[in-house]
Structures are given as C-alpha cells and as structure tokens.
Design a protein around this motif. Structure first.
Motif, mmCIF file in Angstrom:
data_model
loop_
_atom_site.group_PDB
_atom_site.id
_atom_site.type_symbol
_atom_site.label_atom_id
_atom_site.label_comp_id
_atom_site.label_asym_id
_atom_site.label_seq_id
_atom_site.Cartn_x
_atom_site.Cartn_y
_atom_site.Cartn_z
ATOM 1 N N VAL A 92 0.834 -1.201 0.000
ATOM 2 C CA VAL A 92 0.000 0.000 0.000
ATOM 3 C C VAL A 92 0.869 1.251 0.000
ATOM 4 O O VAL A 92 0.662 2.176 -0.796
ATOM 5 C CB VAL A 92 -0.956 0.005 1.211
ATOM 6 C CG1 VAL A 92 -1.631 1.370 1.350
ATOM 7 C CG2 VAL A 92 -2.009 -1.074 1.062
ATOM 8 N N VAL A 93 1.862 1.287 0.851
ATOM 9 C CA VAL A 93 2.746 2.459 0.939
ATOM 10 C C VAL A 93 3.543 2.619 -0.354
ATOM 11 O O VAL A 93 3.600 3.700 -0.939
ATOM 12 C CB VAL A 93 3.686 2.343 2.154
ATOM 13 C CG1 VAL A 93 4.744 3.441 2.117
ATOM 14 C CG2 VAL A 93 2.897 2.423 3.452
ATOM 15 N N GLY A 94 4.160 1.544 -0.831
ATOM 16 C CA GLY A 94 5.006 1.638 -2.009
ATOM 17 C C GLY A 94 4.250 2.041 -3.263
ATOM 18 O O GLY A 94 4.651 2.966 -3.977
ATOM 19 N N ASN A 95 3.136 1.379 -3.528
ATOM 20 C CA ASN A 95 2.394 1.651 -4.762
ATOM 21 C C ASN A 95 1.699 3.001 -4.736
ATOM 22 O O ASN A 95 1.655 3.697 -5.754
ATOM 23 C CB ASN A 95 1.386 0.534 -5.022
ATOM 24 C CG ASN A 95 2.020 -0.722 -5.562
ATOM 25 O OD1 ASN A 95 2.287 -0.834 -6.751
ATOM 26 N ND2 ASN A 95 2.290 -1.668 -4.678
ATOM 27 N N SER A 96 1.135 3.384 -3.598
ATOM 28 C CA SER A 96 0.428 4.660 -3.557
ATOM 29 C C SER A 96 1.387 5.826 -3.788
ATOM 30 O O SER A 96 1.024 6.809 -4.456
ATOM 31 C CB SER A 96 -0.299 4.822 -2.213
ATOM 32 O OG SER A 96 0.609 4.813 -1.130
ATOM 33 N N ILE A 97 2.605 5.729 -3.285
ATOM 34 C CA ILE A 97 3.586 6.793 -3.518
ATOM 35 C C ILE A 97 4.063 6.773 -4.967
ATOM 36 O O ILE A 97 4.187 7.824 -5.617
ATOM 37 C CB ILE A 97 4.765 6.655 -2.536
ATOM 38 C CG1 ILE A 97 4.293 6.986 -1.119
ATOM 39 C CG2 ILE A 97 5.928 7.554 -2.940
ATOM 40 C CD1 ILE A 97 5.345 6.835 -0.053
ATOM 41 N N GLN A 98 4.315 5.593 -5.516
ATOM 42 C CA GLN A 98 4.780 5.504 -6.904
ATOM 43 C C GLN A 98 3.741 6.010 -7.900
ATOM 44 O O GLN A 98 4.082 6.513 -8.972
ATOM 45 C CB GLN A 98 5.150 4.046 -7.221
ATOM 46 C CG GLN A 98 5.788 3.823 -8.572
ATOM 47 C CD GLN A 98 4.774 3.476 -9.663
ATOM 48 O OE1 GLN A 98 3.622 3.150 -9.364
ATOM 49 N NE2 GLN A 98 5.205 3.543 -10.915
ATOM 50 N N LEU A 99 2.471 5.941 -7.535
ATOM 51 C CA LEU A 99 1.405 6.335 -8.466
ATOM 52 C C LEU A 99 1.362 7.835 -8.732
ATOM 53 O O LEU A 99 0.644 8.284 -9.632
ATOM 54 C CB LEU A 99 0.054 5.844 -7.935
ATOM 55 C CG LEU A 99 -0.188 4.347 -8.189
ATOM 56 C CD1 LEU A 99 -1.288 3.814 -7.288
ATOM 57 C CD2 LEU A 99 -0.521 4.111 -9.655
ATOM 58 N N GLY A 137 -6.540 1.875 -0.320
ATOM 59 C CA GLY A 137 -5.756 0.696 0.022
ATOM 60 C C GLY A 137 -5.821 0.379 1.501
ATOM 61 O O GLY A 137 -5.999 -0.782 1.901
ATOM 62 N N VAL A 138 -5.702 1.407 2.330
ATOM 63 C CA VAL A 138 -5.773 1.217 3.786
ATOM 64 C C VAL A 138 -7.146 0.698 4.195
ATOM 65 O O VAL A 138 -7.268 -0.232 5.011
ATOM 66 C CB VAL A 138 -5.451 2.544 4.508
ATOM 67 C CG1 VAL A 138 -5.801 2.447 5.988
ATOM 68 C CG2 VAL A 138 -3.978 2.895 4.339
ATOM 69 N N LEU A 139 -8.202 1.284 3.633
ATOM 70 C CA LEU A 139 -9.563 0.903 4.018
ATOM 71 C C LEU A 139 -9.937 -0.489 3.501
ATOM 72 O O LEU A 139 -10.492 -1.310 4.244
ATOM 73 C CB LEU A 139 -10.554 1.938 3.498
ATOM 74 C CG LEU A 139 -10.433 3.341 4.113
ATOM 75 C CD1 LEU A 139 -11.417 4.299 3.453
ATOM 76 C CD2 LEU A 139 -10.661 3.303 5.621
ATOM 77 N N LEU A 140 -9.651 -0.764 2.237
ATOM 78 C CA LEU A 140 -10.067 -2.036 1.641
ATOM 79 C C LEU A 140 -9.260 -3.221 2.166
ATOM 80 O O LEU A 140 -9.780 -4.343 2.252
ATOM 81 C CB LEU A 140 -9.950 -1.963 0.116
ATOM 82 C CG LEU A 140 -10.898 -0.977 -0.570
ATOM 83 C CD1 LEU A 140 -10.593 -0.895 -2.070
ATOM 84 C CD2 LEU A 140 -12.355 -1.383 -0.362
ATOM 85 N N LEU A 141 -8.003 -2.992 2.494
ATOM 86 C CA LEU A 141 -7.138 -4.080 2.973
ATOM 87 C C LEU A 141 -7.036 -4.117 4.496
ATOM 88 O O LEU A 141 -6.313 -4.946 5.044
ATOM 89 C CB LEU A 141 -5.745 -3.948 2.360
ATOM 90 C CG LEU A 141 -5.692 -4.084 0.835
ATOM 91 C CD1 LEU A 141 -4.308 -3.712 0.312
ATOM 92 C CD2 LEU A 141 -6.055 -5.502 0.410
ATOM 93 N N ASP A 142 -7.748 -3.192 5.138
ATOM 94 C CA ASP A 142 -7.765 -3.128 6.607
ATOM 95 C C ASP A 142 -6.346 -3.021 7.176
ATOM 96 O O ASP A 142 -5.954 -3.755 8.090
ATOM 97 C CB ASP A 142 -8.473 -4.365 7.178
ATOM 98 C CG ASP A 142 -8.865 -4.170 8.643
ATOM 99 O OD1 ASP A 142 -9.008 -3.001 9.066
ATOM 100 O OD2 ASP A 142 -9.011 -5.179 9.356
ATOM 101 N N VAL A 143 -5.584 -2.097 6.597
ATOM 102 C CA VAL A 143 -4.205 -1.873 7.039
ATOM 103 C C VAL A 143 -4.208 -0.950 8.259
ATOM 104 O O VAL A 143 -4.894 0.067 8.277
ATOM 105 C CB VAL A 143 -3.373 -1.249 5.904
ATOM 106 C CG1 VAL A 143 -2.007 -0.812 6.405
ATOM 107 C CG2 VAL A 143 -3.222 -2.245 4.764
ATOM 108 N N GLU A 144 -3.459 -1.315 9.265
ATOM 109 C CA GLU A 144 -3.347 -0.493 10.468
ATOM 110 C C GLU A 144 -2.018 0.263 10.443
ATOM 111 O O GLU A 144 -0.950 -0.337 10.296
ATOM 112 C CB GLU A 144 -3.440 -1.357 11.722
ATOM 113 C CG GLU A 144 -4.797 -2.031 11.903
ATOM 114 C CD GLU A 144 -4.886 -2.787 13.212
ATOM 115 O OE1 GLU A 144 -3.893 -2.762 13.982
ATOM 116 O OE2 GLU A 144 -5.934 -3.411 13.458
#
Length: 261
Positions: free
Chosen positions: A58-65, A123-130
C-alpha cells in the motif's frame, strides 16, 4: 511578478485548455480506479506468494502512483500543444520558458498528490491496514516530494516530445521502470545490484523508503535526509528537462519541425 503571473495564470489556462476533457466521468476511470486496482493487485499477489505485508504494498504503490499524471500529463503539455499547432506561437512568445513550463507543472503536481492520497486511502480501508497516526503526516510529505520529483522527471521526459511523434509508449516504459526499479513491490536489497544502484538516481525510491521507515517507527528527523534527497533528485531532473527543452526547441527551429506531427 510577470514571470509569476505567466506561471500561475498561464499554467492554469493551459491546463484547462489541454485537459478540459477531464470530466469526472473520465477522470475517475482514468486516474482513480486503475491506481486503486494497482495497489490491490500487488497486495493480493504478495499475499498469495507469502512475501511482504499489505502495508508494504500500500505504501510503495500509492507513492509511486504520483508518477502517473507526472509523466503522462506533462508529456501531453508538449505533444498536445504540438498536435493542436499552438506550440509554435507559444515558443514565439517572449515569456520565460521556465515560467511557461513550471506553470504547466503545478496542476500536474496537485493531481499527482491527489492520486497518491486516494489510492493510499482506499488501500488502507479495503485491505484493513493499520498504521500509526503519527506516521500519516510524514507519508503525506513523502507523497508531496514524490509528486514534485515525478513531475520534474516528466518535464525531462516531455522534452522528447519535441523530437518524436508518439509519447504514450515511452511514458508507459518510464512508468514501468519506476515500478520495477524503485523498491515499490520488491525490496531494494532483493534486486540485482545494478538495479538497486540505478534506483538511487530515480524518483520514488527515497520517498518510499522514508515512508516505510516511518511506518516501522522512525521519526521524521531520521528520514528527513531521504526526503531531501528525493527533492534534490527532482530539482536535478527539472533542470535537465528545462535544458533539454531549450536545446530541442533550438533544433526544431533550425529544422522547421516544431509543428510537424
């Protein structure tokens, strides 16, 4: 004041002229839905392979986008003007070239930040990332730094639009290089040495590393050098891009090829 007005007002008018077709019905399927699915694709691929955590992807892809509008929109700012035969009058104006092209870059940076933030949020919401709440401001700074560096890379990339007819394939290639080389989905330590070395001179790499370090518990002060490096890389690409635009402009004037498409 004149250069500032050219950059701000001229950039906004140019953006509205070139991207007036970005109605929400087009903007959302183009710049919102695909980035979200990129995040989800690599997260589920990582799950299936038993590799990194959802947070990693989530962190890597969202920043690369942030590179998505940074590459494609800026290249259209050259090719679009050229195709509509408005590039020659633009280059014939006495306005500062720096102001002209920086003005076209500012809206693109804003869209890059929006794309990163939206893909990260979904990404955070759909994957339930904390994530720790204290990490969010630094992640936002990493996104902003990446939006700047990728837009600066886009300026250098757009300069090629004065020499070639079609930029879409080249834009996709550069986007793929950032996706593969910069540790977005594979840790840099697991990449071949030459790839991880090349990644040090590319946008995205240092911002992604800074964001992941903060999520792991590092402070903003400890990753400040990574964010500064990301900005410095952006400045280097911006200077190189403006120099290439100037060089290719002179060559196009000499060959009378500015309006050839």
């Amino acid at each position: 004041m004149s250069a500032t007005r050219v950059a701000l007002v001229g950039g906004l008018i140019s953006f509205r002229g070139l991207f007036g077709w970005l109605h929400p019905a087009i903007f959302v399927p183009t710049l919102i839905v695909p980035p979200i699915f990129q995040v989800l694709f690599f997260a589920y691929l990582g799950r299936a392979a038993g590799l990194e955590s959802d947070t990693f992807y989530v962190v890597g892809n969202s920043i690369q986008l942030a590179a998505l509008p940074g590459l494609f929109a800026i290249s259209h700012a050259i090719n679009g003007e050229r195709k509509s035969q408005t590039l020659a009058p633009l280059l014939a104006s006495p306005a500062s070239r720096v102001a002209l092209f920086l003005g076209r870059s500012l809206p693109v940076m804003a869209i890059g930040l929006v794309v990163s933030a939206v893909s990260f949020t979904f990404g955070v919401l759909l994957l339930d990332v904390e994530l720790p709440a204290r990490a969010l401001p630094t992640i936002a700074l990493a996104m902003l730094a990446t939006a700047f560096s990728c837009t600066a890379l886009g300026v250098a990339h757009a300069a090629v639009g004065l020499r070639v007819r079609e930029m879409a394939v080249f834009s996709n290639l550069v986007f793929a290089v950032l996706l593969v080389f910069c540790g977005v989905n594979v840790p840099l330590d697991d990449l071949p040495g030459w790839m991880s070395t090349a990644a040090q001179g590319l946008p995205v790499t240092h911002a992604v590393e800074a964001a992941r370090d903060v999520v792991a518990g590092a402070s903003l002060g400890s990753v400040a050098d990574l964010l500064v490096t990301e900005l410095a890389i952006g400045v280097a690409y911006l200077v190189a891009g403006l120099a290439l635009l100037r060089m290719f402009e002179r060559d196009a004037r000499r060959r009378a090829t500015i309006e050839l498409f």
